[in-house]
Design an enzyme around this catalytic site. Structure first.
Site, mmCIF file in Angstrom:
data_model
loop_
_atom_site.group_PDB
_atom_site.id
_atom_site.type_symbol
_atom_site.label_atom_id
_atom_site.label_comp_id
_atom_site.label_asym_id
_atom_site.label_seq_id
_atom_site.Cartn_x
_atom_site.Cartn_y
_atom_site.Cartn_z
ATOM 1 N N ASP A 70 -5.672 -4.527 -6.258
ATOM 2 C CA ASP A 70 -6.188 -4.882 -4.334
ATOM 3 C C ASP A 70 -5.142 -5.684 -3.381
ATOM 4 O O ASP A 70 -4.315 -6.429 -4.163
ATOM 5 C CB ASP A 70 -7.601 -5.492 -4.293
ATOM 6 C CG ASP A 70 -7.814 -5.735 -2.844
ATOM 7 O OD1 ASP A 70 -7.013 -5.984 -1.763
ATOM 8 O OD2 ASP A 70 -9.191 -5.616 -2.316
ATOM 9 N N ASP A 101 -0.583 0.083 -5.029
ATOM 10 C CA ASP A 101 -2.036 1.113 -4.763
ATOM 11 C C ASP A 101 -2.644 0.631 -5.149
ATOM 12 O O ASP A 101 -2.828 -0.067 -6.441
ATOM 13 C CB ASP A 101 -1.865 2.436 -4.784
ATOM 14 C CG ASP A 101 -2.212 3.292 -3.362
ATOM 15 O OD1 ASP A 101 -2.105 3.316 -2.187
ATOM 16 O OD2 ASP A 101 -3.479 3.651 -3.160
ATOM 17 N N ALA A 149 0.656 -1.711 -0.355
ATOM 18 C CA ALA A 149 0.163 0.035 -0.280
ATOM 19 C C ALA A 149 1.124 1.318 0.184
ATOM 20 O O ALA A 149 0.861 1.823 0.743
ATOM 21 C CB ALA A 149 -1.054 -0.009 1.528
ATOM 22 N N ALA A 150 1.878 1.498 -1.046
ATOM 23 C CA ALA A 150 2.429 2.553 -1.085
ATOM 24 C C ALA A 150 2.294 4.120 -1.241
ATOM 25 O O ALA A 150 3.117 4.704 -0.340
ATOM 26 C CB ALA A 150 3.209 2.049 -2.189
ATOM 27 N N PRO A 207 1.435 7.693 -0.176
ATOM 28 C CA PRO A 207 1.897 8.725 -1.807
ATOM 29 C C PRO A 207 3.562 8.423 -1.833
ATOM 30 O O PRO A 207 4.282 8.740 -2.345
ATOM 31 C CB PRO A 207 1.729 10.304 -0.678
ATOM 32 C CG PRO A 207 1.905 9.451 0.516
ATOM 33 C CD PRO A 207 1.151 9.092 0.902
ATOM 34 N N GLY A 208 4.250 6.944 -1.317
ATOM 35 C CA GLY A 208 5.481 7.215 -1.669
ATOM 36 C C GLY A 208 6.619 7.313 -0.298
ATOM 37 O O GLY A 208 7.780 6.695 -0.678
ATOM 38 N N CYS A 227 -0.574 4.814 11.106
ATOM 39 C CA CYS A 227 -0.853 5.621 11.447
ATOM 40 C C CYS A 227 -2.575 5.751 12.831
ATOM 41 O O CYS A 227 -2.642 6.816 12.903
ATOM 42 C CB CYS A 227 -0.816 7.060 11.024
ATOM 43 S SG CYS A 227 -2.457 6.436 9.843
ATOM 44 N N LYS A 243 7.218 5.972 2.485
ATOM 45 C CA LYS A 243 7.997 4.717 2.875
ATOM 46 C C LYS A 243 8.761 4.282 1.551
ATOM 47 O O LYS A 243 9.965 3.542 1.651
ATOM 48 C CB LYS A 243 7.053 3.746 3.764
ATOM 49 C CG LYS A 243 6.779 4.105 4.565
ATOM 50 C CD LYS A 243 5.707 3.491 5.345
ATOM 51 C CE LYS A 243 5.204 4.145 6.910
ATOM 52 N NZ LYS A 243 4.684 5.876 6.530
ATOM 53 N N ASP A 286 2.044 -1.083 5.025
ATOM 54 C CA ASP A 286 1.664 0.301 6.044
ATOM 55 C C ASP A 286 0.717 0.585 5.804
ATOM 56 O O ASP A 286 -0.032 1.270 4.598
ATOM 57 C CB ASP A 286 2.238 1.831 5.538
ATOM 58 C CG ASP A 286 2.059 2.140 6.591
ATOM 59 O OD1 ASP A 286 2.408 2.896 7.181
ATOM 60 O OD2 ASP A 286 1.812 3.460 5.619
#
Length: 317
Positions: free
Chosen positions: A176, A149, A125-126, A128-129, A246, A131, A193
């Site tokens: 997915d 994503d 689940a990358a 906005p990038g 988060c 990590k 993430d």
């Protein structure tokens, strides 16, 4: 109804503001951490932090160039610094991709992945990038990152950030994340993430107080379990899977890790970084979790003056 929250105000007024804006969230937070410090830090402005992108610059060089606005070092990340400004449009290093705006706690997951050049890594689940670009710099642009994503609307910002930071080894996919469970034993490491209820991001944007709903957490927990299971299937024996969110909601954190531990042979490892969290839940709201979840890192805002964050390091035997 608009309710003003003064982070320097009386603690009872801060709590009352939470109760008025979102009574359901307020009651949930009392169960998670009802301390005065917790509520005060939940509304305290978040410190501005950046990570030096070593694909394009040396840490020493950037630190020297930004010495007038650097106000501290992120203790757990040698490339991480706190700044006295958030006007990134005025910082050439940001425009050139020499630094990346990234919350300090968000820098933790890639540090745990045991990354080395030449590895094949899944970022499930990358966007906005933040990590993803951090993973790339630890791989030294040598290897392969599948940066996935599920939302087309989030892909452009992901690709933009990868390009700005000089990432050459990312293959961007729009799936997915649960799709990757079919690629068994193909990746050296994986990051989940996960999409979450953003309870830990209230410091970043007060609108998260109003938006949070407990009913959303049930669906998110199911999705998170599916994503973590897919990532676990996709890594090779000996590989590392890092799970992070988060949010502070146990249903999305300890319960998800507990699910993997109970349904696979996954092993959970202690997180050895210079950061002190709070004790993870082994029981919450009538549910019991594996005692092994005590090895997770649960960061409440007052722990290290960060956003609320949760991380688990898992290994496939």
């Amino acid at each position: 109804m608009m309710v003003f929250i003064d982070p320097d105000g009386d603690i009872e007024e801060i709590k009352e503001a939470f109760r008025i804006i979102n009574p359901e969230l307020y009651e949930r937070l009392l169960k998670i951490d009802g301390s005065d410090d917790f509520f005060r830090y939940m509304v305290k402005p978040l410190k501005v932090s950046v990570r030096v992108n070593t694909l394009k610059a040396e840490v020493v060089e950037v630190r020297e160039n930004l010495r007038e606005i650097i106000v501290g070092k992120v203790p757990w990340c040698k490339e991480g610094f706190y700044l006295s400004t958030n006007e990134f449009s005025r910082i050439p290093e940001h425009q050139l991709g020499l630094i990346f705006s990234q919350e300090a706690a968000s820098m933790i997951p890639p540090l745990l992945m045991e990354l080395k050049p030449g590895m094949t890594v899944l970022d499930i689940a990358a966007s906005p990038g933040a990590k993803t670009t951090q993973i790339a710099q630890y791989l030294q642009n040598d290897g392969c990152i599948v940066a996935n994503d599920v939302k087309h609307s989030r892909i452009n910002i992901l690709i933009s950030n990868l390009q700005r930071c000089g990432v050459l080894i990312a293959k961007v996919t729009v799936k997915d994340g649960r799709f990757f469970g079919r690629f068994r034993d193909k990746f050296d490491a994986a990051l989940v993430d996960a999409p979450c209820s953003n309870m830990g991001m209230i410091r970043k944007n007060y609108k998260n107080i109003r938006l949070w709903k407990l009913r959303d957490c049930y669906g998110l927990s199911k999705l998170q379990k599916g994503l973590l299971m897919a990532a676990y299937k996709a890594v090779r024996p000996g590989g590392v899977v890092v799970y992070s969110t988060c949010t502070l909601e146990p249903m999305e954190n300890e319960e998800v890790v507990d699910y993997l531990l109970r349904n696979t042979d996954a092993e959970i490892e202690e997180i050895k970084l210079p950061v002190k969290g709070v004790k993870p839940f082994t029981e919450f709201d009538g549910k019991e979790y594996s005692k092994e979840v005590r090895k997770c890192l649960r960061l409440h805002p007052q722990s290290g003056d960060t956003e609320g964050f949760f991380v688990a390091k898992l290994r496939k035997p």
